[in-house]
Write a protein that holds these residues in place. Sequence first.
Motif, PDB file in Angstrom:
ATOM      1  N   TRP A  57       0.862  -1.176   0.000  1.00 37.57           N
ATOM      2  CA  TRP A  57       0.000   0.000   0.000  1.00 37.57           C
ATOM      3  C   TRP A  57       0.900   1.227   0.000  1.00 37.57           C
ATOM      4  O   TRP A  57       2.098   1.149   0.256  1.00 37.57           O
ATOM      5  N   CYS A  58       0.284   2.378  -0.336  1.00 37.95           N
ATOM      6  CA  CYS A  58       1.025   3.628  -0.465  1.00 37.95           C
ATOM      7  C   CYS A  58       0.489   4.659   0.530  1.00 37.95           C
ATOM      8  O   CYS A  58      -0.723   4.766   0.738  1.00 37.95           O
ATOM      9  N   GLY A  59       1.398   5.411   1.104  1.00 40.93           N
ATOM     10  CA  GLY A  59       0.980   6.434   2.044  1.00 40.93           C
ATOM     11  C   GLY A  59       0.355   5.828   3.288  1.00 40.93           C
ATOM     12  O   GLY A  59       0.696   4.718   3.709  1.00 40.93           O
ATOM     13  N   HIS A  82      -1.767   5.746  12.185  1.00 40.81           N
ATOM     14  CA  HIS A  82      -1.962   5.094  10.897  1.00 40.81           C
ATOM     15  C   HIS A  82      -0.820   4.126  10.568  1.00 40.81           C
ATOM     16  O   HIS A  82       0.249   4.159  11.183  1.00 40.81           O
ATOM     17  N   ALA A  83      -1.057   3.272   9.562  1.00 34.80           N
ATOM     18  CA  ALA A  83      -0.009   2.435   8.974  1.00 34.80           C
ATOM     19  C   ALA A  83       0.467   3.133   7.708  1.00 34.80           C
ATOM     20  O   ALA A  83      -0.341   3.645   6.937  1.00 34.80           O
ATOM     21  N   ILE A  84       1.792   3.150   7.479  1.00 34.12           N
ATOM     22  CA  ILE A  84       2.306   3.985   6.394  1.00 34.12           C
ATOM     23  C   ILE A  84       3.277   3.232   5.488  1.00 34.12           C
ATOM     24  O   ILE A  84       4.082   2.417   5.940  1.00 34.12           O
ATOM     25  N   HIS A  85       3.132   3.449   4.168  1.00 33.98           N
ATOM     26  CA  HIS A  85       4.118   3.126   3.138  1.00 33.98           C
ATOM     27  C   HIS A  85       4.412   1.637   2.933  1.00 33.98           C
ATOM     28  O   HIS A  85       5.449   1.274   2.375  1.00 33.98           O
ATOM     29  N   GLY A 150       3.824   1.932  -5.508  1.00 37.57           N
ATOM     30  CA  GLY A 150       4.335   3.211  -5.981  1.00 37.57           C
ATOM     31  C   GLY A 150       5.738   3.461  -5.463  1.00 37.57           C
ATOM     32  O   GLY A 150       6.358   2.579  -4.851  1.00 37.57           O
ATOM     33  N   TRP A 151       6.224   4.661  -5.709  1.00 35.45           N
ATOM     34  CA  TRP A 151       7.594   5.040  -5.327  1.00 35.45           C
ATOM     35  C   TRP A 151       7.576   6.344  -4.563  1.00 35.45           C
ATOM     36  O   TRP A 151       6.727   7.212  -4.779  1.00 35.45           O
ATOM     37  N   HIS A 152       8.556   6.487  -3.685  1.00 36.54           N
ATOM     38  CA  HIS A 152       8.691   7.686  -2.854  1.00 36.54           C
ATOM     39  C   HIS A 152      10.119   8.222  -3.020  1.00 36.54           C
ATOM     40  O   HIS A 152      10.981   8.015  -2.165  1.00 36.54           O
ATOM     41  N   PRO A 153      10.380   8.926  -4.132  1.00 38.38           N
ATOM     42  CA  PRO A 153      11.717   9.491  -4.327  1.00 38.38           C
ATOM     43  C   PRO A 153      11.881  10.823  -3.607  1.00 38.38           C
ATOM     44  O   PRO A 153      10.956  11.640  -3.561  1.00 38.38           O
ATOM     45  N   TRP A 154      13.074  11.029  -3.061  1.00 37.94           N
ATOM     46  CA  TRP A 154      13.441  12.282  -2.413  1.00 37.94           C
ATOM     47  C   TRP A 154      14.428  13.003  -3.337  1.00 37.94           C
ATOM     48  O   TRP A 154      15.634  12.765  -3.283  1.00 37.94           O
TER      49      TRP A 154
END
Length: 274
Positions: A57-59, A82-85, A150-154
């Motif tokens: 899941w995302c976010g 919450h549960a995240i990422h 999905g992806w979480h680029p910084w």
Amino acid sequence: MTVQEAHDTDSGVRLRAGDAEVTVDPENGCRISSLRIGGTEVLRQGERYGSFVMAPWCGRTRQGRFLNGGERYQLPVTAGEHAIHGTVRNVPWRTARSDERTASFYRDLTDPWPWPGRVTQVVELAEDGSGLTLTLGVETIGDSFPAQAGWHPWFLRNLGRGGRDVELDFSPAWQEERGEDHLPTGRRVEPRPGPWDDCFGMPDGVDVTLTWPGELELKVTSRAEWVVVYDEQAEAVCVEPQTGPPDGLNSHPRLVTPIDPLEVSTTWSWRRPD
């Protein structure tokens, strides 16, 4: 010596093409730990940063709870209430194969995710070094389940060479109204000015351009229809293509079945001024 052994180093799997170099760290969530273009680092450095995978899941998932077939499931709460990422961003992955500019990886889904399955990521540099394509797959080994990927680029806000900060350009169809709990309320509103920690709808596909004026232009595209933009930190800007909005296990579930895995790709293409 196998192909994998030739490119798998203590610091990760390194891919090269043209003047671009990518480092993938399978031991730390299969994140892209470095993207260097013409010798310049583009991603924020550090074990929490780079670009990590969000799956299954995302976010945020609200209070870690979601339904599947009418049955309620509880995920560990990892961000406030919450549960995240997802579950795969901080755990070791396995390298399936790598060569000079392409590598593939996988991680089996286990507890705390309620169903057995597998997440895969393929990382591929363009032959001329002008872009990077990332492809995620989520599959079940047994029962069907809802999922996101999905992806979480910084991306660095400033490339550290004396230039200006990055500028963002994108034209979403709507913005998900964000509640006080940082989750969408279910209302779609006209896109609002930043700063953002917000999800946007792009039904024709994600298309966001990051420009470091006079230094680099980088375009993030995907057939995914959702993107989260997070630019509230001084050091970096995040542009996150994903297959559904935050809390999507509840609001926009995508069912993964034995004959229908979840697959999504994103391409980052770049050019430098002449």
